[in-house]
Design a protein around this motif. Structure first.
Motif, PDB file in Angstrom:
ATOM      1  N   ALA A 180      -3.680  14.572 -66.966  1.00 22.88           N
ATOM      2  CA  ALA A 180      -4.265  13.852 -65.706  1.00 22.88           C
ATOM      3  C   ALA A 180      -4.806  12.455 -66.097  1.00 22.88           C
ATOM      4  CB  ALA A 180      -5.555  14.689 -65.363  1.00 22.88           C
ATOM      5  N   SER A 181      -4.889  11.621 -65.290  1.00 26.16           N
ATOM      6  CA  SER A 181      -5.503  10.390 -65.385  1.00 26.16           C
ATOM      7  C   SER A 181      -6.844  10.428 -65.243  1.00 26.16           C
ATOM      8  CB  SER A 181      -4.947   9.259 -64.386  1.00 26.16           C
ATOM      9  OG  SER A 181      -5.399   9.559 -63.099  1.00 26.16           O
ATOM     10  N   ASP A 182      -7.497   9.178 -65.722  1.00 28.10           N
ATOM     11  CA  ASP A 182      -9.112   9.137 -65.402  1.00 28.10           C
ATOM     12  C   ASP A 182      -9.465   7.824 -64.981  1.00 28.10           C
ATOM     13  OD1 ASP A 182     -11.694  10.196 -65.521  1.00 28.10           O
ATOM     14  OD2 ASP A 182     -12.069   9.876 -67.794  1.00 28.10           O
ATOM     15  N   GLN A 183      -8.930   7.377 -63.686  1.00 26.58           N
ATOM     16  CA  GLN A 183      -8.819   5.994 -63.514  1.00 26.58           C
ATOM     17  C   GLN A 183     -10.387   5.860 -63.397  1.00 26.58           C
ATOM     18  OE1 GLN A 183      -7.581   4.983 -59.357  1.00 26.58           O
ATOM     19  NE2 GLN A 183      -5.997   4.045 -60.375  1.00 26.58           N
ATOM     20  N   ARG A 240      -4.681   5.540 -69.598  1.00 25.58           N
ATOM     21  CA  ARG A 240      -5.296   6.567 -68.862  1.00 25.58           C
ATOM     22  C   ARG A 240      -6.318   6.014 -67.687  1.00 25.58           C
ATOM     23  NH1 ARG A 240      -4.405  12.106 -69.668  1.00 25.58           N
ATOM     24  NH2 ARG A 240      -4.093  11.718 -71.822  1.00 25.58           N
ATOM     25  N   ARG A 241      -7.287   5.300 -68.479  1.00 24.13           N
ATOM     26  CA  ARG A 241      -8.228   4.772 -67.576  1.00 24.13           C
ATOM     27  C   ARG A 241      -7.837   3.547 -66.596  1.00 24.13           C
ATOM     28  NH1 ARG A 241     -13.101   7.272 -67.384  1.00 24.13           N
ATOM     29  NH2 ARG A 241     -14.442   5.663 -67.553  1.00 24.13           N
ATOM     30  N   ALA A 242      -6.731   3.332 -66.700  1.00 17.80           N
ATOM     31  CA  ALA A 242      -6.107   2.265 -65.819  1.00 17.80           C
ATOM     32  C   ALA A 242      -5.169   3.001 -64.717  1.00 17.80           C
ATOM     33  CB  ALA A 242      -5.309   1.321 -66.408  1.00 17.80           C
ATOM     34  N   GLY A 243      -5.259   4.353 -64.786  1.00 20.61           N
ATOM     35  CA  GLY A 243      -4.476   4.995 -63.868  1.00 20.61           C
ATOM     36  C   GLY A 243      -3.325   5.805 -64.208  1.00 20.61           C
ATOM     37  N   ALA A 244      -2.933   5.786 -65.567  1.00 21.43           N
ATOM     38  CA  ALA A 244      -1.815   6.381 -65.979  1.00 21.43           C
ATOM     39  C   ALA A 244      -2.004   8.050 -66.035  1.00 21.43           C
ATOM     40  CB  ALA A 244      -1.286   5.719 -67.353  1.00 21.43           C
TER      41      ALA A 244
END
Length: 816
Positions: A267-270, A355-359
């Motif tokens: 899961a991402s963490d945008q 991941r924080r950018a949406g990956a």
């Protein structure tokens, strides 16, 4: 009476002065982004009377809106409309109320009601209502975070306190979006009674504002723990947990913990803080490393984003593609997508940032792990049903050759399954073409194609960017292609799909393959023809990659003209002159100039030729059909349209398969007619009715015809190598055939000095062999059928005798 009038005028003047002073002070600090605020983009005529509408009464919103009007050359929102005697050209749908102003009170504006009466009294003029949306903070809300609630944009009224913090901490993240105007005269003519007219206007405005919010800030970002819990609570995942616990004779709890670990891995963490960080970093990078970004057809994306959930399916050229797409969307006021990334990118430091950018991260293969597959499927389904946009690369990996790779259907299959499970949110695929003049990984790609092992990704690779800052990489182009609506596609391919409890596996596979081929074709139709592409095609068409400069300039001009006449309708073509194109290409590629007595020679070294192959492959499909026509006419010297069509028909399915050309075989006659007319207009061929002939062999036009014909040399030579091997009595196995074909091609490249490792790339031979089976030219055992002879004849006919001789000699040695 006179005193009263003077006092009233004085009050208005003071109010206007106060407004202007406030605006000037405000804009000393904030730097908002204005989108769509011009007469051209709003399709407004000079005779239209404009009145703006804001969702809520707010002085700050009005100050920013008025500045946006000034920047776009539109009438001021606070100026009078003398034709209808209104003292301001703006009204509000409601006003904030409550302690923090986070609630809104809807009310009918008196000015709005008067506009209906004004419109009825006007003759031959239209009042246009222009909705204006403002976003303070330009990011969606995240649950259970008080500070982010204050600083982020959300779905309720924007409070004064939040605007203050947004201005203070994020002065550059304020967005103003002008919506499509509503013609009041047309609205009045569509409804007979005024109450119905008013209700319709209010409904249209509410829909507009809601759609703009959905497109720009996206849905609320659910807390990650809530999302993970929902994944594990789904029936499909719980069923997979029970099956694995039963099969492996372990406890349900231990498998559940394993499933949770999978979900956390995926899961991402945008975070919009990280997105803002990348926005600042990439703004610097695009202007330091590249000469900025050219974006085409973004308005199509904005329109789709208001009513559809978008799945972006770009071509994959570089690791930086991930960031480029999010940057372009965010910079144009659209919500950044959730991006499918390979698990190999989940590196220390880099992985958490991505991941924080949406990956969200995925394994290369799900085989042998049913639990992982179910967790990933459910995660993707949760993302879709919550209304997030998604981005994934249907080619699977990055293209090392510059060609669009054969698509993979895994992510498409999961998307279709999710849509079949819940089709309440319409999905549209948005093909995207990334046009680089030089990619960061170019040296790595060439090394891998030359036989070196693929290097594993490392956290230290990021420092390679800083080593590249001294080079010039040209301009990046992002072209958005023709959208594909999934609902319409499914209805056409499987009319009863919504009535099925589960789509049969075979039908699903066939449908997803058609969908994938459709999407990569649309990607190629959106190609960007850039300076390095044109110079690469022209130089690689010569025997030794040496060319006289004036002739090169003439060839660039010719290639430009062919692209404009014969290129895909969705492509973009550089507006630079041939001289500017050559200078840019020399600067980027490092080509050399050598002065001679009778002219300047432009040359590419063997290493530069390999790099240029990448650039030429980007656009080879643009020139495929003109090249085939040119080579047949050159070979025959005199021919006719029917003979040309008979030559190309057996070849076309294989060119279409390799280059993802858009025309079906039934469209071929019309396409050929268009190409023939274009080449005739350019002087490359002479036509007389159905008759076609070459120009004088001593003319410059004939030399140009030769060079255009040679563009498809590598493709047809590969075809002939495979077919020569298939005709041998001791026919090899599929793997042996692919290896032998690549080996013969490598030998041929040495003989003829072809500086292109991708010429003997096994994947291209594999694509051709698959298509041979698909077209039933060979059977599953590779035995040739009745359709083989016309294809072999057409291919052999198009090649020079010495090329055919060397290929056949190599094939005989292989058999011995």
């Amino acid at each position: 009476m006179e005193i009263s009038r003077k006092l009233s005028a004085l009050r208005l003047k003071l109010k206007a002065t106060q407004f202007e002073v406030s605006r000037r002070v405000l804009f000393l600090w904030i730097k908002p982004i204005f989108l769509g605020g011009s007469r051209e983009s709003l399709d407004l005529s000079d005779s239209d009377l404009i009145c703006y509408v804001l969702p809520f009464r707010s002085i700050a919103d009005l100050l920013v809106t008025d500045k946006a009007c000034e920047a776009g050359g539109l009438p001021s929102a606070v100026s009078i409309i003398p034709e209808i005697n209104e003292d301001r050209a703006v009204f509000f749908l409601g006003r904030p109320e409550g302690t923090l102003g986070r609630k809104s009170l809807r009310q009918q504006s008196a000015r709005m009601m008067r506009l209906f009466e004004h419109q009825k009294a006007l003759a031959n003029r239209s009042i246009k209502i222009v909705p204006v949306s403002l976003f303070w903070g330009h990011q969606p809300d995240r649950e259970k975070s008080l500070f982010k609630l204050l600083l982020s944009e959300h779905w309720s009224a924007t409070s004064g306190l939040k605007k203050f913090f947004a201005m203070l901490f994020h002065p550059g993240h304020i967005l103003v979006q002008f919506g499509a105007p509503i013609a009041l005269d047309e609205l009045i003519s569509s409804e007979s009674e005024q109450p119905r007219q008013v209700r319709k206007l209010l409904r249209l405005l509410r829909v507009n504002f809601n759609n703009q919010r959905q497109a720009i800030i996206g849905p609320d970002l659910s807390h990650r723990r809530t999302l993970l819990s929902n994944i594990l609570a789904s029936d499909e995942v719980r069923g997979a947990i029970e099956r694995e616990a039963r099969t492996n004779e372990v406890t349900f709890l231990s498998v559940e913990e394993k499933a949770m670990a999978y979900a956390q891995e995926i899961a991402s963490d945008q975070s919009y803080r990280v997105i803002r960080f990348f926005y600042v970093l990439l703004t610097w990078l695009w202007n330091k490393l590249y000469s900025g970004i050219e974006v085409n057809h973004i308005d199509t994306v904005k329109q789709m984003a208001q009513s559809h959930e978008i799945v972006y399916t770009p071509c994959h050229r570089s690791h930086i593609d991930y960031l480029l797409m999010s940057y372009v969307l965010y910079n144009n006021g659209l919500a950044p997508p959730h991006i499918a990334a390979g698990k190999n990118l989940n590196l220390p430091f880099v992985g958490p940032l991505l991941r924080r950018a949406g990956a969200f991260f995925m394994r290369r293969s799900f085989q042998g792990d049913g639990l992982y597959r179910e967790v990933f499927d459910e995660y993707l389904h949760q993302v879709f049903t919550r209304g997030f946009s998604v981005e994934y690369f249907i080619e699977g990996g990055r293209s090392r050759t510059g060609r669009t790779l054969p698509p993979r259907t895994g992510m498409l299959r999961m998307t279709v399954n999710s849509f079949h499970k819940d089709a309440s949110k319409p999905i549209v695929f948005m093909p995207v073409y990334f046009g680089y003049e030089r990619v960061l990984e170019s040296s790595t790609y060439m090394a891998e194609l030359s036989g070196k092992d693929k290097q594993s990704e490392s956290v230290f690779d990021i420092f390679g960017i800083f080593r590249s800052l001294k080079r010039h990489f040209g301009q990046v182009t992002v072209n958005f292609g023709e959208p594909l609506r999934l609902q319409e596609f499914m209805d056409e391919q499987l009319p009863e799909w919504q009535q099925l409890t589960e789509i049969p596996s075979v039908q699903l596979s066939e449908t997803c393959l058609l969908l994938a081929e459709n999407l990569v074709t649309r990607i190629n139709e959106s190609v960007a023809v850039k300076p390095t592409n044109l110079v690469a095609v022209a130089l690689l068409s010569t025997a030794k990659q040496n060319i006289e400069e004036q002739y090169l300039l003439d060839q660039i001009e010719l290639l430009l003209a062919i692209a404009r006449k014969c290129g895909p309708s969705g492509c973009s073509i550089t507006n630079a002159t041939p001289k500017e194109i050559l200078e840019q290409a020399i600067d980027i590629s490092g080509l050399s100039r050598t002065e001679h007595q009778f002219g300047t020679i432009v040359s590419a070294s063997p290493e530069q030729s390999i790099t240029l192959t990448y650039n030429a492959n980007n656009v080879i499909h643009v020139y495929a059909m003109p090249s085939l026509v040119a080579r047949f006419v050159r070979t025959e010297t005199k021919t006719d349209r029917n003979a040309l069509a008979e030559f190309i028909k057996p070849l076309y399915p294989f060119l279409k398969s390799e280059m993802f050309l858009s025309w079906d075989i039934i469209d071929l006659e019309g396409v050929l007619d268009s190409v023939i007319e274009s080449l005739s207009e350019l002087g490359l061929i002479a036509i007389n009715g159905d008759q076609i002939a070459i120009p004088s062999p001593e003319s410059p036009e004939y030399n140009s015809l030769q060079d255009i014909a040679s563009i498809t040399d590598p493709t047809l030579e590969r075809f002939y190598i495979v077919m020569a091997l298939l005709q041998q009595s001791n026919r090899p196995s599929l793997k042996a055939l692919e290896s032998a074909s690549a080996g013969i091609a490598e030998q041929l490249s040495v003989i003829y000095g072809i500086n292109s490792p991708e010429f003997f790339d096994k994947s291209l031979f594999s694509t051709f062999l698959r298509q041979l089976k698909s077209e039933q030219v060979v059977d599953t055992e590779l035995a040739v059928g009745e359709n083989f002879a016309p294809l072999e004849s057409a291919t052999a006919r198009s090649l020079d005798a010495d090329i055919r001789y060397n290929i056949l000699q190599a094939v005989r040695k292989f058999n011995n």
